[in-house]
Design a protein around this motif. Structure first.
Motif: not given
Length: 300
Positions: A12, A14, A21, A23, A25, A102-103, A121, A124-125, A137
């Motif tokens: 993935l 970033v 965002v 994510r 996992f 979180r990002s 994963c 992703a929101y 994303m």
């Protein structure tokens, strides 16, 4: 990632400047040490294929620790993820150890995540007001994330147009409802964090309650100006969200409304096409629900 990597390994990205965002996992139950965020040899960064992670922006727990709460409900309440981003059926099938990242947990971007075998994963929101550079994303069975909002406001032509209709009523978010909602979130976070530490055998499990409520408090303060800086207007032709900073954000024609319902302190409008429009932190949601239903000609 080396050539010939097994298909279960995910890679993935970033992107640069990403913010907002979340994510999620997953790994088999009891992923060794994931919850030990203060350990010098914390294994979660290596499991995600990065050198470091900011522990303050990571939450680890077992799905079974949620008790009667579903994983999708936890994301909606704990991170304010919009319901139209969450596929509850897919998330209900997720088992094992969960890491919500979180990002801002990634100190430097861009970065590539090479997930260890067995780590996936599952979604992703986008958090409310996500401000990230444009870019993918990912696409997951449990989430179809909204496209990230650009850092700069969109051109006027891309915003809902004010049709000049007379404003019949204006509904403002209630600070009391906002605080009350976050008190409930804080209580839930306290219980979950304490339960996780207790289950892990940590003698200082009471720290979970403090950490949980502080996390929700910080979140509430951070988002307060944005959430309370909106108003909801009922016009002769539509119901719309208007931001103090950016004008009309969203508009739904009264003729397109099929259902109006209450969700706690929020009022949700459902259109005939299935789209959902949420008016959050309303002080008198029952009155707002009745006003909009009457204007749209739908029954409650």
């Amino acid at each position: 990632m080396a050539e010939g990597a097994p298909p279960e390994v995910q890679r993935l990205r970033v992107i640069t400047g990403e913010r907002g965002v979340v994510r999620v996992f997953a790994a088999p139950t009891g992923a060794p040490g994931w919850a030990k965020t203060d350990a010098a040899d914390w294994p979660l960064p290596a499991a995600l294929g990065v050198e470091t992670l900011g522990a303050d922006d990571v939450q680890v727990f077992e799905v079974t620790d949620l008790a009667q709460m579903r994983l999708g409900e936890f994301l909606a309440q704990g991170y304010d993820i919009a319901s139209d981003q969450i596929d509850h059926a897919a998330l209900d099938a997720v088992e094992g150890t969960i890491a919500v990242v979180r990002s801002t947990a990634f100190a430097e971007t861009p970065v590539t995540l090479d997930l260890a075998p067995g780590v996936t994963c599952v979604g992703a929101y986008a958090e409310p007001g996500a401000q990230i550079a444009s870019g993918p994303m990912g696409d997951f069975a449990s989430a179809r994330p909204r496209k990230a909002a650009p850092a700069a406001p969109p051109p006027e032509d891309d915003r809902p147009v004010d049709d000049g209709a007379r404003v019949v009523a204006t509904f403002h978010p209630s600070r009391e409802a906002y605080i009350r909602s976050h008190l409930w979130l804080g209580a839930a976070a306290m219980g979950i964090a304490t339960a996780v530490l207790y289950w892990m055998g940590n003698p200082d499990y009471w720290v979970g309650a403090v950490a949980g409520v502080l996390a929700i408090a910080v979140r509430g303060v951070y988002l307060a100006s944005e959430e309370l800086g909106r108003r909801f207007e009922l016009t002769e032709t539509s119901v719309r969200t208007v931001s103090d900073a950016g004008g009309i954000e969203r508009s739904v024609a009264l003729g397109d409304i099929e259902m109006v319902r209450r969700l706690g302190s929020a009022v949700q409008v459902v259109t005939k096409s299935g789209d959902k429009y949420l008016m959050k932190y309303i002080g008198a949601p029952a009155d707002v629900q009745q006003r909009i239903a009457a204007a749209a000609g739908v029954t409650l």
